[in-house]
Design a protein around this motif. Structure first.
Motif, PDB file in Angstrom:
ATOM      1  N   PHE A  72       0.834  -1.201   0.000  1.00  0.00           N
ATOM      2  CA  PHE A  72       0.000   0.000   0.000  1.00  0.00           C
ATOM      3  C   PHE A  72       0.867   1.249   0.000  1.00  0.00           C
ATOM      4  N   VAL A  73       0.267   2.368  -0.418  1.00  0.00           N
ATOM      5  CA  VAL A  73       0.950   3.657  -0.439  1.00  0.00           C
ATOM      6  C   VAL A  73      -0.046   4.751  -0.101  1.00  0.00           C
ATOM      7  N   PHE A  74       0.388   5.714   0.677  1.00  0.00           N
ATOM      8  CA  PHE A  74      -0.353   6.955   0.861  1.00  0.00           C
ATOM      9  C   PHE A  74       0.435   8.048   0.152  1.00  0.00           C
ATOM     10  N   THR A  75      -0.249   8.833  -0.668  1.00  0.00           N
ATOM     11  CA  THR A  75       0.416   9.879  -1.417  1.00  0.00           C
ATOM     12  C   THR A  75      -0.151  11.240  -1.026  1.00  0.00           C
ATOM     13  N   LYS A  76       0.742  12.208  -0.858  1.00  0.00           N
ATOM     14  CA  LYS A  76       0.290  13.537  -0.472  1.00  0.00           C
ATOM     15  C   LYS A  76      -0.548  14.150  -1.586  1.00  0.00           C
ATOM     16  N   ALA A  77      -1.692  14.654  -1.190  1.00  0.00           N
ATOM     17  CA  ALA A  77      -2.564  15.308  -2.155  1.00  0.00           C
ATOM     18  C   ALA A  77      -2.499  16.817  -2.013  1.00  0.00           C
ATOM     19  N   ALA A  98      -0.857  -0.555 -10.630  1.00  0.00           N
ATOM     20  CA  ALA A  98       0.141  -1.558 -10.236  1.00  0.00           C
ATOM     21  C   ALA A  98      -0.396  -2.512  -9.191  1.00  0.00           C
ATOM     22  N   GLY A  99      -1.623  -2.265  -8.731  1.00  0.00           N
ATOM     23  CA  GLY A  99      -2.240  -3.181  -7.783  1.00  0.00           C
ATOM     24  C   GLY A  99      -2.047  -2.848  -6.333  1.00  0.00           C
ATOM     25  N   LEU A 100      -1.588  -1.643  -6.024  1.00  0.00           N
ATOM     26  CA  LEU A 100      -1.400  -1.265  -4.628  1.00  0.00           C
ATOM     27  C   LEU A 100      -2.688  -0.703  -4.047  1.00  0.00           C
ATOM     28  N   GLY A 101      -2.837  -0.828  -2.747  1.00  0.00           N
ATOM     29  CA  GLY A 101      -3.850  -0.078  -2.045  1.00  0.00           C
ATOM     30  C   GLY A 101      -3.367   1.353  -1.931  1.00  0.00           C
ATOM     31  N   VAL A 102      -4.193   2.327  -2.319  1.00  0.00           N
ATOM     32  CA  VAL A 102      -3.731   3.710  -2.448  1.00  0.00           C
ATOM     33  C   VAL A 102      -4.628   4.661  -1.660  1.00  0.00           C
ATOM     34  N   GLY A 103      -3.984   5.518  -0.868  1.00  0.00           N
ATOM     35  CA  GLY A 103      -4.697   6.570  -0.171  1.00  0.00           C
ATOM     36  C   GLY A 103      -4.085   7.924  -0.452  1.00  0.00           C
ATOM     37  N   ALA A 104      -4.841   8.992  -0.174  1.00  0.00           N
ATOM     38  CA  ALA A 104      -4.364  10.358  -0.337  1.00  0.00           C
ATOM     39  C   ALA A 104      -4.359  11.018   1.024  1.00  0.00           C
ATOM     40  N   LEU A 243      -6.413  -5.850   5.060  1.00  0.00           N
ATOM     41  CA  LEU A 243      -5.987  -4.705   4.254  1.00  0.00           C
ATOM     42  C   LEU A 243      -6.738  -4.678   2.933  1.00  0.00           C
ATOM     43  N   GLN A 244      -6.947  -5.848   2.354  1.00  0.00           N
ATOM     44  CA  GLN A 244      -7.719  -5.923   1.116  1.00  0.00           C
ATOM     45  C   GLN A 244      -9.137  -5.410   1.329  1.00  0.00           C
ATOM     46  N   ARG A 245      -9.702  -5.761   2.438  1.00  0.00           N
ATOM     47  CA  ARG A 245     -11.045  -5.264   2.733  1.00  0.00           C
ATOM     48  C   ARG A 245     -11.039  -3.738   2.875  1.00  0.00           C
ATOM     49  N   LEU A 246     -10.027  -3.232   3.582  1.00  0.00           N
ATOM     50  CA  LEU A 246      -9.926  -1.792   3.787  1.00  0.00           C
ATOM     51  C   LEU A 246      -9.768  -1.047   2.468  1.00  0.00           C
ATOM     52  N   ALA A 247      -9.072  -1.676   1.512  1.00  0.00           N
ATOM     53  CA  ALA A 247      -8.842  -1.078   0.195  1.00  0.00           C
ATOM     54  C   ALA A 247      -9.952  -1.424  -0.797  1.00  0.00           C
ATOM     55  N   LEU A 248     -11.044  -1.994  -0.299  1.00  0.00           N
ATOM     56  CA  LEU A 248     -12.205  -2.302  -1.128  1.00  0.00           C
ATOM     57  C   LEU A 248     -11.887  -3.304  -2.230  1.00  0.00           C
ATOM     58  N   VAL A 332     -17.765  -1.824  27.369  1.00  0.00           N
ATOM     59  CA  VAL A 332     -18.045  -1.872  25.935  1.00  0.00           C
ATOM     60  C   VAL A 332     -16.717  -1.847  25.191  1.00  0.00           C
ATOM     61  N   HIS A 333     -16.458  -2.883  24.426  1.00  0.00           N
ATOM     62  CA  HIS A 333     -15.231  -2.994  23.630  1.00  0.00           C
ATOM     63  C   HIS A 333     -15.638  -3.119  22.167  1.00  0.00           C
ATOM     64  N   VAL A 334     -14.960  -2.388  21.276  1.00  0.00           N
ATOM     65  CA  VAL A 334     -15.391  -2.351  19.882  1.00  0.00           C
ATOM     66  C   VAL A 334     -14.231  -2.645  18.938  1.00  0.00           C
ATOM     67  N   LEU A 335     -14.439  -3.607  18.055  1.00  0.00           N
ATOM     68  CA  LEU A 335     -13.497  -3.935  16.985  1.00  0.00           C
ATOM     69  C   LEU A 335     -14.020  -3.334  15.686  1.00  0.00           C
ATOM     70  N   SER A 336     -13.130  -2.674  14.926  1.00  0.00           N
ATOM     71  CA  SER A 336     -13.587  -1.974  13.723  1.00  0.00           C
ATOM     72  C   SER A 336     -13.712  -2.907  12.525  1.00  0.00           C
ATOM     73  N   GLU A 337     -14.760  -2.680  11.766  1.00  0.00           N
ATOM     74  CA  GLU A 337     -14.960  -3.438  10.536  1.00  0.00           C
ATOM     75  C   GLU A 337     -13.829  -3.199   9.546  1.00  0.00           C
ATOM     76  N   ILE A 338     -13.368  -1.910   9.425  1.00  0.00           N
ATOM     77  CA  ILE A 338     -12.370  -1.605   8.400  1.00  0.00           C
ATOM     78  C   ILE A 338     -11.037  -2.286   8.652  1.00  0.00           C
ATOM     79  N   SER A 339     -10.778  -2.734   9.877  1.00  0.00           N
ATOM     80  CA  SER A 339      -9.536  -3.454  10.177  1.00  0.00           C
ATOM     81  C   SER A 339      -9.713  -4.959  10.069  1.00  0.00           C
ATOM     82  N   GLY A 340     -10.865  -5.381   9.602  1.00  0.00           N
ATOM     83  CA  GLY A 340     -11.148  -6.802   9.578  1.00  0.00           C
ATOM     84  C   GLY A 340     -11.285  -7.372  10.971  1.00  0.00           C
ATOM     85  N   TYR A 341     -11.723  -6.530  11.905  1.00  0.00           N
ATOM     86  CA  TYR A 341     -11.930  -6.912  13.303  1.00  0.00           C
ATOM     87  C   TYR A 341     -10.640  -7.315  14.006  1.00  0.00           C
ATOM     88  N   ARG A 342      -9.528  -6.658  13.581  1.00  0.00           N
ATOM     89  CA  ARG A 342      -8.227  -6.887  14.216  1.00  0.00           C
ATOM     90  C   ARG A 342      -7.782  -5.683  15.035  1.00  0.00           C
TER      91      ARG A 342
END
Length: 537
Positions: A72-77, A98-104, A243-248, A332-342
């Motif tokens: 994955f890569v985060f790029t400055k926007a 190139a198949g990377l998970g990409v964020g801005a 991570l794949q889930r987070l990157a849709l 109350v303890h909460v696991l996030s969906e976007i982390s795949g409950y990790r």
């Protein structure tokens, strides 16, 4: 009235993060570095880039980056309200290809209005989320002259504005020293996942108010094939599949899917989540997830419920600990969906002391139309009033403030005889009582006490189309089955007559007097003592 009464019914000068997402796409492509879903790769590696990684205008060779094992890569926007990284658009497109998970990411200037900063960022990155997109990120490394409390509020305002625009919780990037020295531990920040900048070889702890981090930037001195010069290095807290889930990219759980949890004796040694897709008629699994919670010795002291912690939608996993807690209080303890409950996004001790699960039922539901995951604690036996009582802790207060204490018309009832649910189309918080046995009709019955009356007036009395249901392996819940906006009634059987887990649905359109679905699912029989079953809503 939803059921008629007469029914008999989340600067350094070269960085910042994050791109947006409104809907979850499920697409797999063989060219993707993140494709071929697998949970076998722990702590996937990533980088973040800006114009600094383009000396003399040199391009980054993104296929070479992906081939080196970077996921994955985060790029400055953008930065402040005046600067756009001239390489952002081309880097984003080429990294996705190139198949990377990409964020801005956005490098913040708190001397500005947070809304102005957020709007500038969104004007560049947009609000759409192609496959491979990671959540947006706020990079906060300067105070803009604000005091700690004001700076925390600035960050929350930016994060909430972007979240509402893209329909997805952004990430928050900062260093531990900045968070503890320049900010206050505003609990509202905790609902946005943390990207922690900490250059150490030892895995860092997350500062309050976060329980843990989702991404860790551990070096600014990396060497990666395809990039001319040094680059920031990062790790993701979960495995490759999450991570794949987070990157849709990988399939994610979806509204309408059936889920079940297993709390003890699992192969992974963790509380596990398994889902079957509605699209398969509940015959095919679409996820098997080992959560961050180890198996528990006392499943009867826990309740597992899916709801959005942030109020932005989604299916975070609430693990509500009723007894034998470290704090001596209901937790109350909460696991996030976007982390795949990790990744834990909340650990909260409520004002209520530990309780006997045999005398209480626990629900998460809207209260007075707020559409939030308020905590309903329903005392069925042993109350001072001698009646069934409804007590509500508000989601807006992070479960610290009582929103309601009410004694209902019902005298104390055993938990096995009555199931109490919360639901109505307006989200007011009506109390739906399922009488499982011992009724005058000789059948299971449904009765509704209105929230508007403080649970002192009935609005419905319904005889259900089945006999008594004393079996604890049969569980009732309110679900959205047919999409008409009214809650349908689900009877889930952990071990049905088919030898499998079964779903049986009574339709609100028929005032719960008729069955609208009978399904023997693809899941075998389950042990009701260490499992929960439901549909994701």
């Amino acid at each position: 009235m939803w059921l008629k009464a007469d029914s008999v019914r989340k600067r350094r000068k070269r960085r910042s993060a994050g791109l947006a997402a409104a809907t979850v796409a499920v697409v797999l492509a063989s060219s993707f570095a993140l494709s071929a879903p697998t949970a076998a790769e722990p702590a996937p590696a990533g980088i973040d880039v800006a114009s600094y990684q383009h000396p003399s205008g040199q391009e980054i060779n993104w296929p070479a980056v992906a081939s080196s094992g970077i996921r994955f890569v985060f790029t400055k926007a953008t930065e402040s309200t005046t600067y756009t990284n001239p390489y952002f658009a081309t880097d984003r497109a080429a990294a996705l290809a190139a198949g990377l998970g990409v964020g801005a990411y956005h490098f913040a200037n708190p001397a500005n209005s947070p809304i102005a900063d957020a709007q500038y960022f969104l004007s560049v990155v947009g609000t759409a989320s192609p496959v491979g997109t990671l959540p947006p990120v706020l990079d906060l490394e300067q105070t803009g002259g604000l005091a700690p409390a004001a700076l925390s509020n600035w960050a929350v305002t930016w994060l909430q504005y972007v979240a509402n625009a893209v329909g997805r919780a952004p990430l928050f990037y900062a260093s531990p020293n900045f968070i503890t020295g320049a900010m206050t531990p505003d609990s509202r920040l905790g609902q946005f996942p943390l990207w922690l900048a900490s250059y150490t070889s030892v895995t860092p702890a997350a500062p309050a108010p976060w329980a843990t981090w989702l991404f860790w930037q551990y070096s600014s001195d990396g060497i990666v094939p395809g990039i001319n010069g040094r680059v920031d290095q990062n790790r993701y807290a979960g495995d490759l599949l999450s991570l794949q889930r987070l990157a849709l990219i990988a399939p994610v759980i979806a509204t309408g899917d059936m889920y079940y949890t297993v709390a003890t004796d699992t192969a992974s040694g963790s509380v596990e989540l398994h889902t079957l897709s509605r699209g398969s008629g509940y015959q095919g699994y679409n996820s098997h997830i080992a959560t961050a919670l180890p198996v528990i010795p006392d499943p009867e002291a826990w309740q597992f419920v899916f709801a959005p912690l942030s109020g932005l939608g989604g299916h975070d996993l609430f693990a509500i600990h009723l007894a034998n807690t470290g704090s001596g209080r209901v937790e109350v303890h909460v696991l996030s969906e976007i982390s795949g409950y990790r990744t834990w996004v909340a650990h909260i001790a409520t004002p209520l002391g530990v309780i006997d699960p045999a005398n209480w039922q626990v629900r998460l539901a809207s209260f007075n139309g707020d559409n939030a995951a308020n905590l309903y604690l329903i005392k069925t036996q042993g109350s001072d009033t001698g009646r069934v009582e409804v007590h509500v802790l508000s989601a807006a207060s992070r479960y610290q403030t009582w929103a309601l204490h009410a004694a209902t018309l019902y005298s104390s009832t055993p938990n096995d005889q009555f199931t109490y649910l919360i639901g109505d189309p307006g989200g007011l918080g009506d109390l739906v009582a399922i009488a499982r046995y011992g009724t005058s009709s000789g059948r299971s019955e449904l009765h509704v006490l209105s929230r508007a009356s403080n649970y002192t007036d009935f609005t419905a009395h319904v005889v259900l189309p089945m006999g008594p249901t004393p079996d604890p392996a049969a569980r009732f819940s309110l679900v959205q089955w047919d999409g008409d906006g009214r809650p349908d009634l689900l009877l889930a059987q952990f071990a049905g007559g088919s030898g499998r887990t079964e779903l049986h649905v009574m339709g609100s359109a028929y005032r719960y007097g008729e069955w609208i679905a009978h399904i023997a699912t693809g899941a075998g029989a389950l042990d009701w003592r260490n499992s929960t079953i439901g549909l994701l809503t």
